[in-house]
Design an enzyme around this catalytic site. Sequence first.
Site, short mmCIF file in Angstrom:
data_model
loop_
_atom_site.label_atom_id
_atom_site.label_comp_id
_atom_site.label_asym_id
_atom_site.label_seq_id
_atom_site.Cartn_x
_atom_site.Cartn_y
_atom_site.Cartn_z
N CYS A 1 87.42 41.81 71.00
CA CYS A 1 87.54 43.06 70.25
C CYS A 1 86.12 43.53 69.94
CB CYS A 1 88.42 42.93 69.02
SG CYS A 1 87.79 41.89 67.70
N CYS B 1 88.42 47.21 72.71
CA CYS B 1 86.99 47.19 73.01
C CYS B 1 86.64 48.17 74.12
CB CYS B 1 86.49 45.79 73.34
SG CYS B 1 87.18 45.07 74.83
N CYS C 1 84.35 45.49 78.40
CA CYS C 1 84.68 44.20 79.02
C CYS C 1 84.57 44.30 80.54
CB CYS C 1 86.09 43.80 78.61
SG CYS C 1 86.49 42.11 79.03
#
Length: 131
Positions: free
Chosen positions: A11, A85, A89
Site C-alpha cells: 500500500c 498504490c 508496483c
Amino acid sequence: MTDQPTVLFVCVHNAGRSQMAAGWLRELAGDRVRVRSAGSEPADRVNAVAVQAMAEAGIDIAGTTPAVLETDAVRESDVVITMGCGDACPVFPGKRYEDWTLDDPAGLPLEDVRPIRDAIKARVEALVASL
C-alpha cells in the site's frame, strides 16, 4: 509457486492496510507462507489505530516497521496484493497480482478501522484457501 509461497502486501504508506494484512496472514497461515509488506511512500511508523485494532483481535503488529517497496521484493514474491498504490508496483510475468479495494485507515477512529480490519481478515482467509 514454490512449496512455501511468498506473498507481498503493498500500500502507499505500509502503515495500515498492508501491515494488517501481513499480520493476518502470519496468524492464519503460520510458516506455510512467507509474508512481506512494503509501501510506495512508507510512513515513519505503523498506524497506532491499526495496531490497536489488530491487538483487539489478538495480533501484535506493534513491532513492525514500514518498508520501502523495492523491485526485488516484487520479483521474489509469488503473489502481490496491492491496496491503493496505483502504478507504483512493478509488474513481472508469472506473478499473481490482486488489487484489494479497501478504505485507508489513516486518520480514522478505531470504530471505523475495525470494519477494515475485518474485511482484510476475510480476504486473507480466501487468499490462504487459494494457496
